[in-house]
Design an enzyme around this catalytic site. Structure first.
Site, short mmCIF file in Angstrom:
data_model
loop_
_atom_site.label_atom_id
_atom_site.label_comp_id
_atom_site.label_asym_id
_atom_site.label_seq_id
_atom_site.Cartn_x
_atom_site.Cartn_y
_atom_site.Cartn_z
N GLU A 259 17.69 10.47 8.80
CA GLU A 259 18.50 11.74 8.21
C GLU A 259 19.86 10.97 7.75
O GLU A 259 20.75 10.63 8.03
CB GLU A 259 18.88 12.13 9.20
CG GLU A 259 18.90 13.91 9.66
CD GLU A 259 19.18 14.02 10.15
OE1 GLU A 259 19.32 15.66 10.46
OE2 GLU A 259 19.40 14.33 11.62
N ARG A 304 23.12 6.33 10.86
CA ARG A 304 22.44 5.36 11.49
C ARG A 304 22.29 5.24 12.60
O ARG A 304 22.43 4.75 13.53
CB ARG A 304 23.56 3.72 11.18
CG ARG A 304 23.61 3.54 9.35
CD ARG A 304 23.63 2.45 8.94
NE ARG A 304 24.99 2.40 8.04
CZ ARG A 304 26.04 1.54 7.64
NH1 ARG A 304 26.89 0.89 8.89
NH2 ARG A 304 26.20 1.54 7.13
N ASP A 342 24.81 -0.74 13.25
CA ASP A 342 23.59 0.41 12.69
C ASP A 342 22.88 0.09 13.97
O ASP A 342 22.25 -0.72 14.75
CB ASP A 342 23.09 -0.29 11.93
CG ASP A 342 21.14 0.47 11.58
OD1 ASP A 342 21.20 1.92 11.96
OD2 ASP A 342 20.87 0.09 10.28
N ARG A 344 20.42 2.56 14.83
CA ARG A 344 18.67 3.01 14.71
C ARG A 344 17.39 1.89 15.05
O ARG A 344 16.94 2.49 15.21
CB ARG A 344 18.49 3.07 12.96
CG ARG A 344 19.40 4.35 12.39
CD ARG A 344 19.40 4.27 10.65
NE ARG A 344 19.71 2.83 9.75
CZ ARG A 344 19.67 2.87 8.80
NH1 ARG A 344 19.11 3.86 7.78
NH2 ARG A 344 20.20 1.95 8.12
#
Length: 431
Positions: A259, A304, A342, A344
């Site tokens: 997203e 992220r 990051d 994620r």
């Protein structure tokens, strides 16, 4: 443990009292109640596995930590507190059955293949009809429906002749016909810990501490192995026949997309998220029209997984730094603000592909090395990787693309050298 002067005991104490009554607070630090159905994660059938029961209508039936609907469970709590929703409400599942049957597939019972969603989550009304009839308030964690997807970029592709309506995948008005599924997160804690290379005890402790102690059962209820985390879920969009996703002989075009509200919805040009997403949708339509199947898996991992506040702070830091917005400082500015480049961590991402029965992706529309490594590392073959065309990259997003390709992201073109990375290519904050 029970707090409050009106503490009760026995089965009746498990029922949720009416809103506004004198109620005690129950902290569960003991083993599960006799009425809680067992969960045998990874079992080959729904009957053997058992239902995931995270509702609060009858607390003695609960067999997980947390509640359904991820972050939206907080809104449910607000609705109950405001008197707009009865805490005893039970969902009427009449006519809510999936429009398409997904699975079961062999991966559903492969050890460790799926640890972050419930593969049986769309089938509860049928798979657990006896338990529902017996009074267990079981809720689906997956819903599958049909939709028309209408995007201006698809209409533009039709106008330029790149896409042609066929009445099957793409209509004359530019609408693409899709099957879509919404998926709530359901974590099997031992499996999640194994994915991240830590012990289950360490995972439980950190989850408890870093949520400010929101879920005491993480550290007090070792008998509960399933956790419904308060995070966003994911949606999959399927172009073509869903059953073809599991057939390695049918060409599969796929994108796993994280997203980005600013770009995906509002068209912000500082990144390539929306143009890459719409390019993937175009490729999925073309693949389905060739007799294949297309898939977009959309995950709520805004910025992220750092969130929009952090993302916008990073934007400011990039635009205001000495020398301007340059690719050589792209990741460093994020790390300065967030402490990490990051969050994620794509380790859990392939689960949705295994739920769909995917064994082979013929065309992966992604340049991300993290996504590619996670997918192939989970046993799924990737034949070809498809990059975003240069003419779709916004000028202000050139910084992002240069930084990522220099860091190892897939590209069929040249990789910028150290001198090129130092050239300011992003706009400033003022026009």
């Amino acid at each position: 443990m029970v707090l409050g002067s009106d503490a009760a005991s026995g089965p009746a104490a498990s029922a949720v009292p009416p809103r506004g009554s004198g109620r005690h607070i129950r902290l569960t630090s003991h083993s599960g109640a006799a009425d809680a159905l067992p969960i045998r994660w990874g079992a080959a059938t729904a009957a053997e596995r058992g239902p995931v029961l995270g509702t609060t209508t009858t607390r003695a039936h609960r067999n997980v930590i947390g509640t359904h609907s991820g972050s939206y469970s907080v809104y449910r709590a607000l609705a109950v507190a405001a008197g707009a929703l009865s805490p005893a409400h039970r969902a009427d599942l009449t006519n809510t059955a999936p429009t398409d049957v997904i699975g079961p597939y062999p991966q559903w019972a492969e050890p460790g293949a799926i640890v972050s969603l419930d593969p049986w989550g769309a089938m509860v009304a049928d798979a657990f009809s006896a338990e529902l009839a017996a009074g267990h308030d079981i809720r689906p964690t997956i819903a599958i429906t049909k939709a028309h997807v209408i995007l201006p970029e698809v209409a533009e592709a039709i106008g330029k002749g790149r896409l042609r309506p066929d009445g099957r995948v793409l209509l004359d008005n530019g609408a693409a016909l899709v099957t879509k599924a919404a998926i709530e997160p359901v974590w099997f804690l031992p499996g999640v810990a194994a994915r991240f290379g830590c012990s289950e005890n360490e995972l439980r402790r950190v989850l408890f501490e870093e949520t400010g102690g929101m879920y005491p059962e993480l550290v007090t209820r070792g008998d509960l192995e399933v956790f419904l985390p308060p995070i966003g879920g994911q949606t999959v969009y399927i172009f073509g026949q869903p059953r073809d996703l599991a057939d390695p002989d049918v060409e599969l075009t796929a994108r796993v997309h994280d997203e980005c509200n600013g770009s995906d919805v509002f068209g912000s040009d500082i990144c390539t998220c929306r143009p890459y997403l719409t390019h993937a949708i175009e490729e999925c339509i073309l693949g389905a029209q060739r007799g294949g199947v297309g898939l977009v898996a959309y995950s709520r991992k805004e910025g992220r997984a750092l969130g929009e506040v952090t993302k916008f702070l990073v934007y400011n830091a990039r635009k205001r730094q000495v020398g301007g917005d340059t690719a050589d400082q792209y990741f460093a500015r994020t790390e300065c603000v967030a402490g990490v480049q990051d969050m994620r961590f794509q380790e859990l991402m392939p689960d949705v592909l295994h739920w769909l029965g995917v064994r082979k992706i013929h065309r992966l529309v992604s340049m991300s090395n993290m996504k590619y490594d996670a997918i192939t590392g989970s046993g799924i073959e990737v034949v070809e990787r498809v990059n975003i065309p240069d003419d779709l990259i916004p000028a202000d997003a050139r910084v992002e693309i240069d930084a990522k390709t220099a860091a190892g992201y897939f590209t069929p073109g040249p990789v910028p050298d150290a001198d090129e990375l130092k050239v300011a290519k992003g706009r400033g904050l003022t026009p």
